[in-house]
Design an enzyme around this catalytic site. Sequence first.
Site, PDB file in Angstrom:
ATOM      1  N   LYS A 226      -1.117   2.161   6.165  1.00 47.52           N
ATOM      2  CA  LYS A 226      -2.352   1.875   5.433  1.00 47.52           C
ATOM      3  C   LYS A 226      -3.021   3.215   5.169  1.00 47.52           C
ATOM      4  O   LYS A 226      -2.924   4.123   6.011  1.00 47.52           O
ATOM      5  CB  LYS A 226      -3.251   0.991   6.319  1.00 47.52           C
ATOM      6  CG  LYS A 226      -4.324   0.252   5.578  1.00 47.52           C
ATOM      7  CD  LYS A 226      -4.841  -0.931   6.395  1.00 47.52           C
ATOM      8  CE  LYS A 226      -5.926  -1.656   5.633  1.00 47.52           C
ATOM      9  NZ  LYS A 226      -6.290  -2.937   6.223  1.00 47.52           N
ATOM     10  N   ASP A 293     -10.808  -4.437  -0.916  1.00 36.86           N
ATOM     11  CA  ASP A 293     -10.043  -5.457  -0.199  1.00 36.86           C
ATOM     12  C   ASP A 293      -8.568  -5.344  -0.565  1.00 36.86           C
ATOM     13  O   ASP A 293      -8.217  -5.184  -1.728  1.00 36.86           O
ATOM     14  CB  ASP A 293     -10.555  -6.851  -0.569  1.00 36.86           C
ATOM     15  CG  ASP A 293      -9.728  -7.928   0.115  1.00 36.86           C
ATOM     16  OD1 ASP A 293      -9.629  -7.895   1.356  1.00 36.86           O
ATOM     17  OD2 ASP A 293      -9.155  -8.786  -0.581  1.00 36.86           O
ATOM     18  N   ASP A 295      -6.319  -7.758   0.215  1.00 41.08           N
ATOM     19  CA  ASP A 295      -5.637  -9.028   0.476  1.00 41.08           C
ATOM     20  C   ASP A 295      -6.053 -10.218  -0.362  1.00 41.08           C
ATOM     21  O   ASP A 295      -6.182 -11.316   0.155  1.00 41.08           O
ATOM     22  CB  ASP A 295      -5.821  -9.385   1.961  1.00 41.08           C
ATOM     23  CG  ASP A 295      -5.109  -8.392   2.854  1.00 41.08           C
ATOM     24  OD1 ASP A 295      -3.893  -8.288   2.750  1.00 41.08           O
ATOM     25  OD2 ASP A 295      -5.788  -7.713   3.640  1.00 41.08           O
ATOM     26  N   ASP A 325       1.306 -11.307   1.771  1.00 38.77           N
ATOM     27  CA  ASP A 325       0.208 -11.109   2.723  1.00 38.77           C
ATOM     28  C   ASP A 325      -1.117 -11.157   1.980  1.00 38.77           C
ATOM     29  O   ASP A 325      -1.428 -10.254   1.221  1.00 38.77           O
ATOM     30  CB  ASP A 325       0.367  -9.748   3.430  1.00 38.77           C
ATOM     31  CG  ASP A 325      -0.741  -9.513   4.449  1.00 38.77           C
ATOM     32  OD1 ASP A 325      -1.389 -10.492   4.863  1.00 38.77           O
ATOM     33  OD2 ASP A 325      -0.974  -8.337   4.823  1.00 38.77           O
TER      34      ASP A 325
END
Length: 408
Positions: A226, A293, A295, A325
């Site tokens: 990430k 975000d 997701d 995901d």
Amino acid sequence: MSNVERNYQIAKEIYGEMGVDTDAVLKKLDEVPISVHCWQIDDLQGFEFPDAAMSGGIAATGDAPGKARTREEFMTNLNKALDLIPGHTKLALHSTYMNKHGKNIARNEIGPEEFVEWVDFAKERGIGLDFNPTYFSHPDYDSNSTLTNPDEGIRRFWIEHGIACRKIGDYFGRELGEKCITNHWIGDGSKDIVVDKLTPRLILKDSLDQIFAEKLEHNIDSCESKVFGLGSESYVPGSNEFYTEYAAHTGKCIVCMDAGHFHPTETIGPKFSSYLAFGDEIQLHVSRPVRWDSDHVVILDDPTKEIMEEIAAYDAYDRVHIGTDYFDASINRIAATAIGARSARRALLLAMLRPIEELKKLEREGNTTKRLALLEETKMLPAGLVWEYYCESKGVPGKEWIKDLSTR
Ligand code: RNT
Ligand code: ZN
């Protein structure tokens, strides 16, 4: 002949003129596994701590009714979602979906016994399983410091959790005859400036060495990077460079790329070929980043199409492992699960329907004009008719499934 079949015949002819065999495409499309995550169904609550809040850079926002409250509700809703998803499916679980059978079992003590029901479920449905250790959302621990924790006791707990999880993954793989991918993501990182960025990475490297020490035949480990996250805006030790180096130097894991874990203008598709050039496999988290975000529910957008185009271009279906995901609590969770997974497979279909050989040939010949023209001309061919036929032939509803979505 049904309308759907008739339409398919027309589409087949049109694609045939382009040199694309739609029957062969559909056969392949159906075989390529897509690993659908289970956690959209209950906002990643799981069964370990049914009332605990989520923590560790993970948040599902929204107040749509219908979040599964019990294991039974969860399974009912999951089944409804899976019924809407055609093609070879794997189900990705998190460790928190364990069944403790009333016992007091800590996260570093879990084993296959806590997941027996999932194996039965997978066998019944004819699906595979993937797994995820949960290095976050634990009421007793700070999710910003797990495998990089300088406290040996705390770090030990998480290392043991990682080891326990990959053994469960191995159990899944052995039982189901399809390798399990155990994906390790940690939320470790720092909100503000870090001066020593090296030490946490050295600790992480040592933690991974310990977790991956034993070779397991039926399990593949992946490490998910990430670039920044909630509460780790300034520094994340588990970066893409870090895991890429770790995988390359040790050969003990593969890299997992989540589409939402890079800089906002960066897409992951173009990265794959660099890994494939070295014979590496990759795990994907197909997701949809929006602002900060990572997701949102997957849709048929350009980055998702590009992901599948890259896989199809190299016939890399067994080297790039597709997983989803996302978690959105503002819409119906069963529908959300289905929308994202169907869109991922739709993007795969679109990619497979491109005249790939012809495009590559034009490229080799240096005919860049015709390459661009062909790319554009293929975009409006009747892929939707092929999709509808595919759904019908699999006994999964086509676009008519949305009729049942009467409320949020
Ligand atoms: C978080 C990662 C990770 C999680 C799941 C629940 O940023 O994307 O994959 O979403 O493990
Ligand atoms: Zn992810």
